[in-house]
Design a protein around this motif. Structure first.
Motif, PDB file in Angstrom:
ATOM      1  N   ASP A   5       3.272  10.163  -3.260  1.00 24.48           N
ATOM      2  CA  ASP A   5       2.340  10.201  -2.251  1.00 24.48           C
ATOM      3  C   ASP A   5       1.979   8.752  -1.843  1.00 24.48           C
ATOM      4  OD1 ASP A   5       2.815  13.061  -1.653  1.00 24.48           O
ATOM      5  OD2 ASP A   5       0.831  13.593  -2.974  1.00 24.48           O
ATOM      6  N   PRO A   6       1.523   8.742  -0.464  1.00 23.61           N
ATOM      7  CA  PRO A   6       1.075   7.273   0.158  1.00 23.61           C
ATOM      8  C   PRO A   6      -0.488   7.284  -0.564  1.00 23.61           C
ATOM      9  CG  PRO A   6       1.254   9.075   1.875  1.00 23.61           C
ATOM     10  CD  PRO A   6       1.667   9.651   0.815  1.00 23.61           C
ATOM     11  N   LEU A   7      -0.343   6.711  -1.573  1.00 24.70           N
ATOM     12  CA  LEU A   7      -1.804   6.717  -2.085  1.00 24.70           C
ATOM     13  C   LEU A   7      -2.968   6.013  -1.474  1.00 24.70           C
ATOM     14  CD1 LEU A   7      -0.725   5.859  -5.970  1.00 24.70           C
ATOM     15  CD2 LEU A   7      -1.114   8.102  -4.609  1.00 24.70           C
ATOM     16  N   PRO A   8      -2.641   4.799  -0.880  1.00 26.39           N
ATOM     17  CA  PRO A   8      -3.680   3.793  -0.034  1.00 26.39           C
ATOM     18  C   PRO A   8      -4.091   4.893   0.988  1.00 26.39           C
ATOM     19  CG  PRO A   8      -1.931   2.581  -0.547  1.00 26.39           C
ATOM     20  CD  PRO A   8      -1.593   3.843  -0.857  1.00 26.39           C
ATOM     21  N   ALA A   9      -3.282   5.691   1.876  1.00 29.14           N
ATOM     22  CA  ALA A   9      -3.588   6.236   3.011  1.00 29.14           C
ATOM     23  C   ALA A   9      -4.361   7.625   2.614  1.00 29.14           C
ATOM     24  CB  ALA A   9      -2.410   6.606   3.873  1.00 29.14           C
ATOM     25  N   VAL A  10      -4.035   8.168   1.558  1.00 29.86           N
ATOM     26  CA  VAL A  10      -4.655   9.457   0.867  1.00 29.86           C
ATOM     27  C   VAL A  10      -6.169   9.204   0.586  1.00 29.86           C
ATOM     28  CG1 VAL A  10      -4.750  11.343  -0.677  1.00 29.86           C
ATOM     29  CG2 VAL A  10      -2.417  10.695   0.288  1.00 29.86           C
ATOM     30  N   ALA A  11      -6.138   7.822  -0.172  1.00 27.35           N
ATOM     31  CA  ALA A  11      -7.362   7.258  -0.501  1.00 27.35           C
ATOM     32  C   ALA A  11      -8.521   6.971   0.699  1.00 27.35           C
ATOM     33  CB  ALA A  11      -7.252   6.011  -1.460  1.00 27.35           C
ATOM     34  N   GLY A  41       4.426  -1.767  -8.426  1.00 28.15           N
ATOM     35  CA  GLY A  41       3.812  -1.853  -7.149  1.00 28.15           C
ATOM     36  C   GLY A  41       3.923  -0.286  -6.432  1.00 28.15           C
ATOM     37  N   HIS A  42       4.838   0.228  -6.595  1.00 29.72           N
ATOM     38  CA  HIS A  42       5.005   1.680  -5.970  1.00 29.72           C
ATOM     39  C   HIS A  42       3.815   2.790  -6.240  1.00 29.72           C
ATOM     40  CE1 HIS A  42       9.181   1.071  -5.036  1.00 29.72           C
ATOM     41  NE2 HIS A  42       9.357   0.412  -6.032  1.00 29.72           N
ATOM     42  N   LEU A  43       3.154   2.322  -7.261  1.00 27.48           N
ATOM     43  CA  LEU A  43       1.884   3.076  -7.556  1.00 27.48           C
ATOM     44  C   LEU A  43       0.368   2.326  -6.880  1.00 27.48           C
ATOM     45  CD1 LEU A  43       3.856   4.885  -8.884  1.00 27.48           C
ATOM     46  CD2 LEU A  43       2.190   5.216 -10.966  1.00 27.48           C
TER      47      LEU A  43
END
Ligand SMILES: *Cc1c(COP(=O)(O)O)cnc(C)c1O
Length: 492
Positions: A240-246, A274-276
């Motif tokens: 999942d797009p972690l920065p956007a969800v964060a 980097g993917h995480l």
């Protein structure tokens, strides 16, 4: 005891070498196993320990899916590092009780030491954050939900959910792990409290849809409290797009949990980590050691940036039978879900110590490279890959399947029945059904990929209704339980 340990060594040494010629999956039904157990184990006469070890090893060898097989392209069950098996034996032998620091100082500190390494890889502060081992991802996720509830709803501890104003709601993508359904049930939130946020064509959570769902629930009087992002979905290995969800979680005051049960291992690789990016912003994270870290079940890890919340969630008045705590330490029984607990972390500690961080990185990179190679081979043979991920999990289909000539299930069934490889199918949130192959073994080689593709080609070419025969299996079937196997005789 020496004789017993020797029989254990005799039963297990050599298995890895034989495994390539061994069927990956058994063909057996319950009746055959039950008959064997009934005949040999009425418990009316004692059975010698050595004989027991041989017979049980034979049963496990003959009557199980061999998840440590290099051609088990399966469900995150790894080939285990031998040193981690020794670690589990040591734990069982000394049986340290980790609930209290004072009862198991060495074992507790070993776990703490190895968890600090993983905290560092996550980008959490090893001194400020908490971490503990769990039975697996299910328990780690459950812990995170309890922590998030405790943090967000102070009235919950004494009054329970009935003390709250609105229905608490939590959010995961349509590909979120199904453990959250059980957790929503077990925590009393109710399964309906789990909102599944739509994913895009890439199977990643749509952060705008998450935000809309949170806003809509709030308008309806619900109390959104937790967003779960998955780093490496179980179905398709998608992150999942972690920065956007964060960012959405931050804007709406939600606890952010990242479920990296399988994908967390990518943090050990300079190529993949980097993917995480963004995981360091999580309030809590799940990372299973018994998946890509290649240690035996049951070994999960829960990381949390708020130790005080865990202490509030799991603390109790110490029973009068519990010895006092030791300064500068935390007692696990009062900061986590379990009470009596075994030492789970020794197998992770020993695997990491033996391989070193560099060795683990190679292990992870090798499996990622095998995933890449499998994708290429499939595409080269005319298959179509339907997921996008840097992690070694391939979801794929074939023109004959898409044309309706046969189903993914039929193909998987034929491959599995052939005994040379194990694959499965998934139903993706896009509505598509596909074959699924994951590189779960650090021993998988390019030759194993060739065999898998060969078996898939055979399965998709075979005429409808015809199974694949087990003609090409190795010369010796595994020993029948109860009959002394040639290997055992040769080795003694
Ligand atoms: C496997 C998995 C879980 C469940 O973990 P267990 O160790 O099987 O309890 C949770 N989340 C994800 C993403 C998983 O892949």
């Amino acid at each position: 005891m020496e004789e017993l340990w020797r029989s254990l060594a005799e039963a297990t040494c050599g298995f890895r070498e034989r495994l390539g010629d061994h069927p990956v999956s058994p063909s057996v039904g319950p009746a055959e196993i039950r008959r064997h157990l009934q005949e040999r184990y009425s418990f009316q006469r004692p059975v010698g320990a050595g004989e027991l070890v041989r017979d049980v090893a034979a049963m496990l060898e003959r009557w199980g899916v061999q998840v440590t097989h290099p051609r088990y392209f399966g469900l995150f069950n790894p080939t285990v590092r031998p040193v981690s098996v020794a670690a589990d034996a040591l734990v069982a032998f000394y049986n340290p009780q980790l609930a209290l620091w004072a009862h198991a100082p060495a074992a507790n500190e070993i776990e703490r030491h190895v968890l600090r390494f993983f905290l560092g890889r996550l980008g959490f502060d090893p001194d400020g954050a908490a971490a503990h081992f769990t039975s697996g991802g299910q328990e780690a996720n459950h812990t995170a939900v309890i922590a998030a509830l405790t943090h967000r709803f102070p009235a919950l501890a004494a009054g329970g959910l009935r003390a709250l104003e609105g229905q608490p709601t939590l959010y995961g993508s349509a590909e979120v792990h199904h453990s959250f359904q059980k957790i929503a049930h077990a925590t009393g939130l109710g399964r309906g409290a789990l909102r599944t946020v739509p994913v895009g064509a890439d199977l990643r959570m749509d952060p705008a849809a998450l935000e809309r769902a949170v806003e809509e629930d709030r308008r309806q009087g619900c109390a959104p409290f937790l967003a779960v992002a998955t780093a490496g979905t179980t179905a398709a290995g998608v992150i999942d797009p972690l920065p956007a969800v964060a960012e959405v979680a931050r804007r709406h005051g939600l606890w952010l949990h990242v479920d990296a049960a399988w994908g967390g291992a990518a943090l050990l690789s300079r190529r993949l980590r980097g993917h995480l990016d963004g995981i360091e912003a999580a309030d809590s994270a799940t990372w299973d050691a018994h998946k890509w870290l290649s240690v035996p079940m049951a070994a999960g890890m829960l990381f949390c940036r708020h130790p005080a919340v865990l202490a509030r969630a799991f603390g109790t008045e110490a029973g009068s039978y519990v010895p006092k705590g030791v300064r500068g330490t935390r007692d696990a029984y009062a900061t986590s879900l379990q009470w009596s607990r075994r030492c789970i972390g020794l197998k992770v500690f020993m695997a990491l110590a033996e391989l070193g961080a560099g060795g683990y990185e190679e292990l992870v990179d090798h499996q990622a490279a095998m995933g890449e190679a499998l994708r290429e081979r499939l595409l080269g043979a005319g298959w179509r890959v339907v997921n996008r991920t840097p992690l070694p999990l391939v979801c794929f289909t074939h023109p004959r399947i898409e044309g309706g000539a046969l189903s993914p299930r039929a193909v998987a069934k034929r491959v599995v029945a052939g005994g040379r490889a194990w694959v499965s199918t998934v139903h993706l949130a896009t509505g598509q059904e596909a074959l699924r192959a994951c590189i779960t073994s650090y021993r998988t080689t390019p030759e194993d990929l060739d065999i898998l593709v060969e078996e898939l080609e055979r399965a998709v070419a075979a005429r409808q209704g015809r199974g694949l025969k087990r003609t090409r299996l190795g010369p010796q079937p595994p020993p029948r339980p109860g009959s002394p196997s040639p290997q055992h005789r040769r080795r003694t």
